[in-house]
Design a protein around this motif. Sequence first.
Motif, PDB file in Angstrom:
ATOM      1  N   HIS A 132      -8.248   7.347  -3.894  1.00  0.00           N
ATOM      2  CA  HIS A 132      -7.472   7.731  -4.709  1.00  0.00           C
ATOM      3  C   HIS A 132      -6.580   8.706  -3.929  1.00  0.00           C
ATOM      4  O   HIS A 132      -7.440   9.855  -3.260  1.00  0.00           O
ATOM      5  N   ILE A 133      -5.125   8.513  -3.889  1.00  0.00           N
ATOM      6  CA  ILE A 133      -4.156   9.566  -3.060  1.00  0.00           C
ATOM      7  C   ILE A 133      -3.168   9.785  -3.704  1.00  0.00           C
ATOM      8  O   ILE A 133      -2.315   8.281  -4.001  1.00  0.00           O
ATOM      9  N   VAL A 134      -1.900  10.921  -3.805  1.00  0.00           N
ATOM     10  CA  VAL A 134      -1.255  11.752  -3.857  1.00  0.00           C
ATOM     11  C   VAL A 134       0.202  11.944  -2.766  1.00  0.00           C
ATOM     12  O   VAL A 134      -0.364  12.363  -2.695  1.00  0.00           O
ATOM     13  N   VAL A 135       1.203  10.682  -3.097  1.00  0.00           N
ATOM     14  CA  VAL A 135       1.785  10.582  -2.084  1.00  0.00           C
ATOM     15  C   VAL A 135       3.132  10.773  -2.205  1.00  0.00           C
ATOM     16  O   VAL A 135       4.131  10.309  -3.287  1.00  0.00           O
ATOM     17  N   ASP A 136       4.160  11.624  -1.728  1.00  0.00           N
ATOM     18  CA  ASP A 136       5.376  11.660  -1.583  1.00  0.00           C
ATOM     19  C   ASP A 136       5.945   9.979  -1.882  1.00  0.00           C
ATOM     20  O   ASP A 136       5.766   9.374  -1.055  1.00  0.00           O
ATOM     21  N   ALA A 137       6.722   9.890  -2.539  1.00  0.00           N
ATOM     22  CA  ALA A 137       6.958   8.696  -2.631  1.00  0.00           C
ATOM     23  C   ALA A 137       7.677   8.192  -1.251  1.00  0.00           C
ATOM     24  O   ALA A 137       8.238   6.947  -1.106  1.00  0.00           O
ATOM     25  N   ASP A 138       9.444   8.860  -0.877  1.00  0.00           N
ATOM     26  CA  ASP A 138       9.616   8.767   0.265  1.00  0.00           C
ATOM     27  C   ASP A 138       8.809   8.154   0.989  1.00  0.00           C
ATOM     28  O   ASP A 138       9.551   7.592   2.643  1.00  0.00           O
ATOM     29  N   HIS A 139       7.929   8.677   1.550  1.00  0.00           N
ATOM     30  CA  HIS A 139       6.448   8.757   2.995  1.00  0.00           C
ATOM     31  C   HIS A 139       5.746   7.576   2.674  1.00  0.00           C
ATOM     32  O   HIS A 139       4.352   6.909   3.238  1.00  0.00           O
ATOM     33  N   THR A 140       6.162   6.465   1.377  1.00  0.00           N
ATOM     34  CA  THR A 140       5.270   5.936   0.464  1.00  0.00           C
ATOM     35  C   THR A 140       5.746   4.435   1.745  1.00  0.00           C
ATOM     36  O   THR A 140       7.193   4.135   1.229  1.00  0.00           O
ATOM     37  N   LEU A 141       4.934   3.430   1.912  1.00  0.00           N
ATOM     38  CA  LEU A 141       4.956   1.653   2.334  1.00  0.00           C
ATOM     39  C   LEU A 141       4.941   1.205   1.446  1.00  0.00           C
ATOM     40  O   LEU A 141       3.696   1.308   0.666  1.00  0.00           O
ATOM     41  N   ARG A 142       5.935  -0.102   1.230  1.00  0.00           N
ATOM     42  CA  ARG A 142       5.723  -1.251   0.259  1.00  0.00           C
ATOM     43  C   ARG A 142       5.270  -2.550   0.936  1.00  0.00           C
ATOM     44  O   ARG A 142       5.651  -2.749   2.122  1.00  0.00           O
ATOM     45  N   ILE A 143       3.202  -3.132   0.456  1.00  0.00           N
ATOM     46  CA  ILE A 143       3.270  -3.728   0.978  1.00  0.00           C
ATOM     47  C   ILE A 143       3.692  -5.177   0.400  1.00  0.00           C
ATOM     48  O   ILE A 143       3.458  -5.418  -0.381  1.00  0.00           O
ATOM     49  N   PRO A 144       4.254  -6.474   1.329  1.00  0.00           N
ATOM     50  CA  PRO A 144       4.989  -7.192   1.123  1.00  0.00           C
ATOM     51  C   PRO A 144       4.090  -8.683   0.771  1.00  0.00           C
ATOM     52  O   PRO A 144       3.046  -8.227   0.937  1.00  0.00           O
ATOM     53  N   GLU A 145       4.728  -8.816  -0.232  1.00  0.00           N
ATOM     54  CA  GLU A 145       3.305 -10.145  -1.383  1.00  0.00           C
ATOM     55  C   GLU A 145       3.420 -11.225   0.137  1.00  0.00           C
ATOM     56  O   GLU A 145       4.567 -10.888   1.308  1.00  0.00           O
ATOM     57  N   GLY A 146       2.136 -11.960   0.395  1.00  0.00           N
ATOM     58  CA  GLY A 146       2.113 -12.274   1.504  1.00  0.00           C
ATOM     59  C   GLY A 146       1.350 -12.053   2.177  1.00  0.00           C
ATOM     60  O   GLY A 146       0.654 -12.029   3.229  1.00  0.00           O
ATOM     61  N   ILE A 147       0.804 -10.099   2.505  1.00  0.00           N
ATOM     62  CA  ILE A 147      -0.314  -9.265   3.163  1.00  0.00           C
ATOM     63  C   ILE A 147      -1.187  -9.415   2.046  1.00  0.00           C
ATOM     64  O   ILE A 147      -0.297  -8.625   1.764  1.00  0.00           O
ATOM     65  N   ALA A 148      -2.642  -9.385   1.671  1.00  0.00           N
ATOM     66  CA  ALA A 148      -3.435  -9.425   1.644  1.00  0.00           C
ATOM     67  C   ALA A 148      -3.901  -8.362   2.040  1.00  0.00           C
ATOM     68  O   ALA A 148      -4.052  -6.806   3.217  1.00  0.00           O
ATOM     69  N   LEU A 149      -3.986  -6.874   0.829  1.00  0.00           N
ATOM     70  CA  LEU A 149      -4.179  -5.180   1.910  1.00  0.00           C
ATOM     71  C   LEU A 149      -5.427  -5.107   2.825  1.00  0.00           C
ATOM     72  O   LEU A 149      -5.350  -4.464   3.005  1.00  0.00           O
ATOM     73  N   ASP A 150      -6.849  -5.975   2.294  1.00  0.00           N
ATOM     74  CA  ASP A 150      -7.725  -5.473   3.598  1.00  0.00           C
ATOM     75  C   ASP A 150      -6.335  -5.576   4.859  1.00  0.00           C
ATOM     76  O   ASP A 150      -7.269  -5.114   5.633  1.00  0.00           O
ATOM     77  N   VAL A 151      -5.785  -6.495   5.091  1.00  0.00           N
ATOM     78  CA  VAL A 151      -5.492  -7.018   6.510  1.00  0.00           C
ATOM     79  C   VAL A 151      -4.229  -6.354   6.710  1.00  0.00           C
ATOM     80  O   VAL A 151      -3.644  -5.406   7.762  1.00  0.00           O
ATOM     81  N   ALA A 152      -3.803  -5.872   5.695  1.00  0.00           N
ATOM     82  CA  ALA A 152      -2.032  -5.379   6.113  1.00  0.00           C
ATOM     83  C   ALA A 152      -2.738  -3.696   6.307  1.00  0.00           C
ATOM     84  O   ALA A 152      -1.955  -3.111   6.626  1.00  0.00           O
ATOM     85  N   ALA A 153      -3.548  -3.368   5.667  1.00  0.00           N
ATOM     86  CA  ALA A 153      -4.068  -1.891   6.316  1.00  0.00           C
ATOM     87  C   ALA A 153      -3.915  -1.477   7.692  1.00  0.00           C
ATOM     88  O   ALA A 153      -3.963  -0.472   7.942  1.00  0.00           O
ATOM     89  N   PRO A 154      -4.798  -2.079   8.651  1.00  0.00           N
ATOM     90  CA  PRO A 154      -4.508  -1.728  10.378  1.00  0.00           C
ATOM     91  C   PRO A 154      -3.032  -1.481  10.446  1.00  0.00           C
ATOM     92  O   PRO A 154      -2.666  -0.815  11.354  1.00  0.00           O
TER      93      PRO A 154
END
Length: 345
Positions: A132-154
């Motif tokens: 888990h991690i806690v992050v400032d929302a302004d430095h958080t990215l939205r991962i769009p639908e259509g990209i699986a989380l495992d291949v999105a991480a890099p």
Amino acid sequence: MTTVAAYAAPAAKAPLERTTIERRPVGPNDVAIEIKYAGICHSDIHQVNEGWGEAIFPMVPGHEIAGVITEVGSAVTAFQVGDHAGVGCFVDSCGTCEACRSGQNQFCANGTATYNAIGKDGLPAHGGYSTHIVVDADHTLRIPEGIALDVAAPLLCAGITLYSPLKRWQAGPGKKVAILGLGGLGHMGVKIAHALGAEVTVLSQSLRKKDDGLKLGADHYYATSDETTFEQLAGSFDLIVSTVSAPLDLGAYLALLKTGGAFVNVGAPEEPNSLNMFGLIGGNKILAGSMIGGIAETQEMLDFCAEHSLGAEIELIRADQINEAYARVLDSDVRYRFVIDTATI
């Protein structure tokens, strides 16, 4: 504070081991993310080994983070529980300096890296090799639908590291672009340059990965160990993006550029490099560097990748394989990014 499981290096060059760390409570402008996947970047290894200078230990690496939001602060409006979200190479910036005002908050002098840094609260920042991690929302990215989380991480490091210079130097139709090195960074460079419409060449030490390079979108593939490559390709490219983390014969590569062409380095060797300046002067050539991107550009990159169905080529590993993965990265034995399944931590 919340105690969560993580993998950390207890000291420089030490093997990573399972431990626990503290995460801060969710503040008004924070989001809490349950990390699902964390990519292993070569820069993690540089920092664990203090290749770039003195570091902070114990160190929990990881700045290619993808997960699901589990809690949002009272002032957060851009995210809600259940959203797919990512965290890249930095988790804070001042918002007021020249770099921040120009949208380049990756260069904020008062920013906080995702790990190997001290936050504004005076506590060490810990990265994504955790649950888990806690992050400032302004430095958080939205991962769009259509990209699986495992291949999105890099994409949160490798993706933006290549997208930023390719966009800045206008890779696209009619441009000849070379990607130097086909690894974790380079393979994303090939995919993105191809999606932008450029004619793409891979320059690699050998032809061992040629079939992969062509499948990823390269139009041509050459071995730099073959001296005739430099003769055949002299004056060919508008842009070369180097992902290599070792000193290079810069003069030889500058000779591959067209007049006014640019050689952009995103690799970060631990050793210094040298250059005869006539390699630049002849042909008005450009030697430049590039480092990730700001939050807005990183979100642009994620949206671009979703639009073009781009993700990293990964090898999913358990947390207890991290040290083995580090050794394999150093041996160039990965195609093309190790990603940790954080459920195994």
